[in-house]
Design an enzyme around this catalytic site. Structure first.
Site, short mmCIF file in Angstrom:
data_model
loop_
_atom_site.label_atom_id
_atom_site.label_comp_id
_atom_site.label_asym_id
_atom_site.label_seq_id
_atom_site.Cartn_x
_atom_site.Cartn_y
_atom_site.Cartn_z
N TRP A 1 -1.47 8.58 2.15
CA TRP A 1 -0.15 8.75 2.77
C TRP A 1 0.61 9.78 1.93
CZ3 TRP A 1 4.72 7.80 0.56
CH2 TRP A 1 5.79 8.16 1.40
N GLU B 1 -2.59 7.87 6.87
CA GLU B 1 -1.49 7.05 7.38
C GLU B 1 -0.33 7.90 7.88
OE1 GLU B 1 0.20 4.42 4.45
OE2 GLU B 1 1.57 3.49 5.88
N LYS C 1 3.41 8.75 9.85
CA LYS C 1 4.77 8.21 9.78
C LYS C 1 5.67 9.05 10.68
CE LYS C 1 8.01 6.67 6.22
NZ LYS C 1 8.12 6.31 4.81
N ASP D 1 0.93 1.69 10.27
CA ASP D 1 1.93 0.91 9.54
C ASP D 1 2.98 0.47 10.56
OD1 ASP D 1 4.44 0.38 8.15
OD2 ASP D 1 3.47 1.13 6.35
N HIS E 1 6.27 2.42 10.94
CA HIS E 1 6.23 3.88 10.97
C HIS E 1 6.40 4.50 12.35
CE1 HIS E 1 4.23 4.67 6.81
NE2 HIS E 1 5.26 3.84 6.76
N HIS F 1 -1.10 -1.51 7.98
CA HIS F 1 -0.09 -1.88 7.00
C HIS F 1 0.89 -2.78 7.73
CE1 HIS F 1 -0.43 1.31 3.59
NE2 HIS F 1 -1.47 0.51 3.67
N ASP G 1 12.31 2.15 8.91
CA ASP G 1 11.12 1.77 8.12
C ASP G 1 11.57 1.15 6.80
OD1 ASP G 1 8.49 1.67 7.12
OD2 ASP G 1 8.69 3.65 6.23
N ASP H 1 10.76 -1.67 5.31
CA ASP H 1 9.80 -2.41 4.50
C ASP H 1 10.29 -3.80 4.10
OD1 ASP H 1 7.36 -0.62 3.97
OD2 ASP H 1 9.04 0.73 3.66
N ASP I 1 2.40 -4.22 3.58
CA ASP I 1 3.12 -3.10 2.97
C ASP I 1 4.62 -3.28 3.15
OD1 ASP I 1 3.95 -0.78 1.85
OD2 ASP I 1 3.25 0.54 3.45
C1 RNT Z 1 5.15 4.81 3.10
C2 RNT Z 1 3.85 4.21 3.46
C3 RNT Z 1 2.94 3.91 2.33
C4 RNT Z 1 3.65 3.30 1.14
C5 RNT Z 1 2.73 2.90 0.02
C6 RNT Z 1 3.48 2.57 -1.22
O1 RNT Z 1 6.03 4.87 4.13
O2 RNT Z 1 4.06 3.07 4.22
O3 RNT Z 1 1.90 3.10 2.76
O4 RNT Z 1 4.42 2.21 1.51
O5 RNT Z 1 1.81 3.88 -0.18
ZN ZN Z 2 2.30 1.92 4.72
#
Ligand code: RNT
Ligand code: ZN
Length: 438
Positions: free
Chosen positions: A204, A245, A247, A279, A282, A306, A314, A316, A346
């Site tokens: 990523w 990955e 986003k 993810d 994302h 993720h 996003d 988290d 994640d």
């Molecule tokens: C970032 C991505 C990625 C990170 C990690 C820490 O938006 O989701 O996966 O969260 O690499």
């Molecule tokens: Zn991620």
């Protein structure tokens, strides 16, 4: 199940021991058309990768006390954050002891241990990382019978501070990050070979622009060429798998992200064998990755998830048992995709106990999978195939109030981990005994 019992709590009560609520729950599910024993056996075979970065707010062990950058924002200052690799491993041990099953570790390159004679001593830059710098992580995982997944760290580094890495306009900066990606694949392959379980090394990159770019194509061409260089050496898929990955946007890359969904989906399809990591945070806030899984499964053999929770963006957040999470689990189970999916968590929340954050998210993902495994799949499919959408809707709604909790508690007890909220007492004791003293 028997393996779990013997390894987690030797001498504990046998699975299936007289537990009236479980026995009743099993009957209720059987009457609805679901096989509880088959569901629990399937659940015991599912590994979830715990992300090391929840334990120290994506800090890593290179730049003490600095924010990760790359658009990753960690908020909160709950006491007890892991400051050293040993503290982080101890916290992971505690979390893993409260999650039923055998799981995996998801490790970032910035968690290398480059000090000490065995590792070559002194500071090692990202492009010179070697498996030796992760030996203690390897030993830790091996002792627990866990697999490891890996991530190059394309942020929290001076050469990433202007927001570009693999797509950087400066060929020297790009070359540095390509070398980092290559080094990380060697590390990943070493984990995979040593642990006998393929390591997914997930790329990523934060590359993007705050404001509207004039050239959207140039950085994408550069990212493609850099990825080709990173992935140039063929590696045995039995020990190593590559993933990319995408986003939609990040903090500081609101207007343009080089590695978008379409970019990486196309890339993964063109370069057969490269996985895509979806993810949950994302995409647009109303867009769920659940609907993407069946579609992507037609083009890609394998993919990684993720599992996260975006709140408005996003953000988290810790994974909770939402409809979104249920939908992801249902799609994996209904379409028989679990064998092709690498599951990982994640998120990063520093406002609550970080060990609890791992435990809550991991247990919730497993609960959602259990709920999906307990669906009366055949009945639902038949109703849909016959155009009987009334039955489909009625059964799906009735399913929501079947006694999932009794089956889950039984599963936890059989695996030697606390049922219900009893795990919280152990986390509180750990906070008092260990975290509060940091
Ligand atoms: C970032 C991505 C990625 C990170 C990690 C820490 O938006 O989701 O996966 O969260 O690499
Ligand atoms: Zn991620």
């Amino acid at each position: 199940m028997p393996d779990l019992i013997s390894s987690r709590r030797a001498g504990g009560p046998a699975a299936g021991a007289a537990d009236p609520s479980f026995a009743l729950a099993r009957e209720r599910y059987a009457a609805a058309g679901a096989d509880v024993d088959a569901a629990l056996a399937a659940l015991a075979g599912i590994a979830v990768a715990l992300h090391c970065w929840q334990g120290d707010d994506v800090g890593g062990f290179e730049r003490a006390g600095e924010a990760p950058g790359g658009g990753l924002a960690v908020t909160g200052n709950h006491p007890g954050k892991a400051r050293t690799p040993d503290e982080l491993r101890a916290d992971l041990d505690k979390a893993l002891s409260l999650v039923p099953g055998t799981h995996r570790l998801n490790l970032h390159a910035s968690y290398a241990e480059t000090g000490g004679a065995a590792a070559g001593g002194g500071k090692v830059d990202r492009d010179a990382l070697e498996p030796a710098h992760f030996r203690r992580w390897l030993d830790w995982a091996r002792a627990k019978g866990m697999g490891v997944d890996f991530n190059p760290t394309f942020f929290a580094h001076p050469l990433a501070d202007d927001g570009f890495t693999l797509s950087h306009p400066d060929p020297e900066v790009r070359a540095f990050w390509v070398r980092h990606g290559q080094a990380c694949r060697r590390v990943g392959a070493a984990f995979g070979a040593a642990l006998g379980s393929p390591c997914v090394t997930n790329v990523w990159v934060p590359d993007g622009m705050k404001d509207t770019p004039v050239d959207r194509l140039g950085p994408r061409r550069r990212l493609e060429a850099s990825l080709d260089a990173v992935f140039a050496d063929p590696l045995d898929p039995a020990v190593h798998l590559d993933a990319v990955e995408p986003k939609l946007f990040g903090i500081g890359s609101e207007s343009y992200v080089v590695g978008s969904h379409e970019f990486y989906l196309g890339y993964a399809v063109r370069r057969r064998g490269v996985l895509m990591t979806l993810d949950a945070g994302h995409y647009h806030p109303t867009e769920s990755i659940a609907d993407k899984l069946s579609a992507v499964s037609l083009s890609l053999d394998r993919f990684a998830l993720h599992v996260s929770r975006g709140v408005r963006w996003d953000s988290d957040h810790v994974v909770t048992l939402t409809d979104d999470l249920h939908a992801i689990a249902q799609e994996l189970v209904r379409n028989d995709l679990l064998g092709r999916t690498h599951l990982g968590l994640d998120y990063f929340d520093a406002s609550i106990n970080r060990v609890a954050a791992w435990v809550i998210g991991a247990r919730n993902l497993l609960k959602a999978l259990l709920a999906a495994l307990l669906e009366p799949r055949e009945r639902l499919r038949r109703a849909e195939a016959e155009g009987d959408y009334t039955t489909r809707l009625a059964l799906l709604e009735e399913q929501k109030t079947l006694p999932l909790g009794a089956v889950w508690d039984h599963y936890c007890e059989s695996a030697g981990v606390p049922a219900g909220a009893a795990w919280l007492d152990e986390v509180k004791a750990y906070e008092w005994d260990v975290l509060a003293k940091r």
